[in-house]
Scaffold this active site. Structure first.
Site, mmCIF file in Angstrom:
data_model
loop_
_atom_site.group_PDB
_atom_site.id
_atom_site.type_symbol
_atom_site.label_atom_id
_atom_site.label_comp_id
_atom_site.label_asym_id
_atom_site.label_seq_id
_atom_site.Cartn_x
_atom_site.Cartn_y
_atom_site.Cartn_z
ATOM 1 N N LYS A 260 1.017 -1.278 -0.060
ATOM 2 C CA LYS A 260 0.455 0.101 -0.016
ATOM 3 C C LYS A 260 0.869 1.463 0.004
ATOM 4 O O LYS A 260 0.245 2.298 -0.455
ATOM 5 C CB LYS A 260 -0.719 0.031 1.224
ATOM 6 C CG LYS A 260 -2.172 -1.325 1.338
ATOM 7 C CD LYS A 260 -2.626 -1.271 2.842
ATOM 8 C CE LYS A 260 -3.734 -2.208 2.046
ATOM 9 N NZ LYS A 260 -4.490 -2.813 1.141
ATOM 10 N N ARG B 198 -5.533 -8.407 -10.492
ATOM 11 C CA ARG B 198 -5.805 -9.555 -10.731
ATOM 12 C C ARG B 198 -7.863 -8.938 -11.324
ATOM 13 O O ARG B 198 -7.960 -8.355 -11.263
ATOM 14 C CB ARG B 198 -6.155 -10.264 -9.585
ATOM 15 C CG ARG B 198 -6.899 -9.973 -8.576
ATOM 16 C CD ARG B 198 -7.473 -10.914 -7.614
ATOM 17 N NE ARG B 198 -7.112 -9.977 -6.534
ATOM 18 C CZ ARG B 198 -8.321 -9.883 -5.832
ATOM 19 N NH1 ARG B 198 -9.434 -9.951 -6.605
ATOM 20 N NH2 ARG B 198 -8.291 -9.122 -4.451
ATOM 21 N N HIS C 244 -15.153 -5.864 6.380
ATOM 22 C CA HIS C 244 -14.007 -5.372 5.585
ATOM 23 C C HIS C 244 -14.142 -6.611 4.494
ATOM 24 O O HIS C 244 -13.309 -5.834 3.979
ATOM 25 C CB HIS C 244 -12.699 -5.050 5.827
ATOM 26 C CG HIS C 244 -12.171 -4.300 7.358
ATOM 27 N ND1 HIS C 244 -12.764 -2.867 7.268
ATOM 28 C CD2 HIS C 244 -12.100 -4.273 8.148
ATOM 29 C CE1 HIS C 244 -12.419 -1.982 8.237
ATOM 30 N NE2 HIS C 244 -11.961 -2.791 9.394
ATOM 31 N N GLU D 211 -3.760 6.288 8.429
ATOM 32 C CA GLU D 211 -4.456 7.298 7.621
ATOM 33 C C GLU D 211 -5.599 7.523 8.611
ATOM 34 O O GLU D 211 -6.182 6.973 9.807
ATOM 35 C CB GLU D 211 -5.477 6.188 7.288
ATOM 36 C CG GLU D 211 -5.065 5.743 5.726
ATOM 37 C CD GLU D 211 -5.078 5.120 4.554
ATOM 38 O OE1 GLU D 211 -4.802 5.102 3.865
ATOM 39 O OE2 GLU D 211 -6.148 4.534 4.557
#
Ligand code: ADP
Ligand code: ADP
Ligand code: MG
Length: 492
Positions: free
Chosen positions: A115, A291, A234, A199
């Site tokens: 990330k 993908r 999630h 974040e």
């Protein structure tokens, strides 16, 4: 490219082989011992047994998969999703073996697998990002200062995280240092990389992602958005296209941003750029999945593009046969993931034999399915049995069709998320389109499941128990009967 080996199992292996066949190419399936008679094996032209069902010994075993390609003379490998699909070393090994990897270049997989590297790559491409740090946090004092400046709550994320794992919400400054340390050691254990960053935590977010397609000649298009805000831990459970909140100007902007992300990493093939969207409909880049995505069918149904076929064409070096202006979205599609999990019991995995497995049929129903009646659901793999996808003229039409299709989907022997899907389709927030990623947490209780489904669950449990008893009795008779039967016959 003549023969494609599909390095996967279940519904996605079936899905890929279907397009391979339709294009007049030959297909090779691989399977572990427990998947010997699985639909993907029966559908393929050829198949190779990988042996032991443990993923490391089968679907994750690079050596065995390359050997299977060699013995069958396959010249390309499609990785599906999960397993080796986002493994840059696998993509490299495939190329080194002289085969075509049906996916992006290994460098793009590598960048987007981290990330932090992803944030770094897209800097300078005018991509909105969630406020936060863009390097790994090491100094706890400095990290706390950054978190304070962002304002609590904040989200501590593992750079190498995936599948909803490696994230921690921190509500108070007092908890921050301890949580940071815990996140780092968890990330080290789960991903072998302790890089974490922080974040701003977006309180009421939607997850909206954009499908992109890029060829090897510098053309890249987007195929609009998918709404994936119905999530549990999630993880997505219901997806749809288009999103009920995205308006034309936003669609154009988020699509263009997704194309820039793909360009930033030299992407080719099919990929998905994920965004988090706040209440004011500002969107921020989360990550790119390099993908085919589980939820790709809702894009196929609303755009008319076969994404697997496009992946294969791009890998063969063909230029995209259409530009952005040739693409449009039509109607509305919804997908429900049908997991072998028990919604009545905290979604615990439910293993067993599929005593009954009857899928719905109809002109606007698509079932991407990896199972058959009589099959065991193995405990070694992801518990996704099938995906139920419906198409309607508009959103409310698609919701009605989904409810009908759920009612015609009959599974016995394991518990599934079908009753949960029915709950989602009937719930007010979902029907109104006003929901966020906390929808399940905020609105779902076992009591909200349909009373009929409670009864059906009990009946199914009794049926499974009786079946089990019956099988035991039959085995017992088989075991004790040969001598007895022979004697019986001789006597007569
Ligand atoms: P999608 O948006 O396609 O659902 P997910 O992140 O849910 O993407 O993952 C899709 C597949 O990849 C699932 O089978 C999931 O189990 C697998 N997967 C995702 N992340 C990881 C990971 N870090 N390690 C292993 N498998 C993963
Ligand atoms: P993964 O690799 O595990 O899929 P993502 O970054 O895509 O990680 O995040 C997964 C999910 O976590 C998102 O779909 C969203 O629901 C939630 N999430 C991620 N970042 C934030 C954030 N900054 N604020 C609130 N929720 C977030
Ligand atoms: Mg994600």
């Amino acid at each position: 490219m003549q023969k494609i080996l599909v390095a996967n199992r279940g519904e996605i292996a079936v899905r890929v082989i279907q397009s391979v066949r339709r294009m007049g190419l030959r297909s090779v399936a691989v399977y572990s011992d427990v998947d010997r008679s699985a639909p993907h094996v029966l559908l393929a032209d050829e198949s190779v047994c990988l042996g032991d069902p443990a993923p490391a010994a089968s679907y994750l075993n690079i050596e065995k998969i390359l050997a299977a390609a060699r013995t069958t003379g396959a010249d390309a490998i499609h990785p599906g999703y999960g397993f080796l699909s986002e493994n840059a070393n696998f993509a490299r090994a495939v190329a080194e073996a002289g085969l075509t990897f049906i996916g992006p270049p290994p460098e793009a997989i590598e960048i987007m697998g981290s990330k932090l590297a992803a944030k770094d790559a897209v800097r300078g491409y005018d991509i909105p990002m969630v406020p936060g740090t863009d390097t790994a946090l090491t100094d706890p004092e400095e990290a706390l200062d950054i978190a304070r400046n962002l304002g609590f709550p904040v989200l501590v994320k593992a750079s190498a995280g995936g599948g909803g794992k490696g994230m921690r919400i921190v509500n108070q400054p007092g908890e921050f240092t301890a949580q940071l340390e815990r996140a780092r050691s968890e990330a080290m254990n789960a991903f072998g990389d302790d890089a974490v960053f922080v974040e701003k935590y977006i309180g009421s977010p939607r997850h909206i992602e954009v499908q992109i397609l890029a060829d090897q000649h510098g053309h890249c298009v987007h195929l609009f958005e998918r709404e994936c805000s119905v999530q549990r831990r999630h993880q997505k459970v219901v997806e749809e296209a288009p999103s009920p909140v995205v308006h034309a100007a936003m669609r154009q902007a988020i699509g263009a941003a997704a194309v820039r992300v793909a360009q930033a990493c030299g992407y080719t093939g099919a990929g998905t750029v994920e965004f988090i969207v706040d209440e004011a409909l500002n969107f921020y880049f989360l990550e790119m999945n390099t993908r085919l995505q589980v939820e790709h069918p809702v894009t196929e149904l609303t755009t008319g593009i076969d994404l697997v076929e496009q992946q294969i064409r791009v890998a063969r070096g063909e230029p995209l046969a259409f530009g952005q202006e040739d693409l449009s979205q039509r109607g509305h599609a919804i997908e429900l993931r049908i997991y072998a999990e028990d919604p009545f019991d905290d979604f615990l995995p439910s293993i067993g034999t599929l005593i009954r497995f009857q899928v719905p049929e109809g002109p606007d129903i698509r079932v991407d399915n990896g199972y058959r009646e009589g099959m065991e659901v193995p405990l070694h793999y992801d518990p996704l049995l099938a995906k139920l996808i419906v198409f309607g003229a508009d959103r409310s039409d698609a919701i009605s069709r989904m409810i009908e299709a759920i009612d015609q989907f009959h599974v016995q022997g394991v518990q599934t998320t079908l009753p949960f899907g029915r709950f989602v389709m009937c719930s007010k927030p979902f029907r109104s389109g006003q929901f966020d990623t906390h929808f399940v947490r905020d609105h779902f209780t076992v009591g909200a499941l349909r009373p009929d489904d409670h009864e059906a669950r009990v009946a199914a449990q009794i049926a499974a128990m009786l079946q089990h008893q019956h099988e035991k009795t039959v085995k017992l008779h088989r075991h004790v009967s040969p001598g007895w039967m022979a004697r019986g016959r001789g006597d007569g």
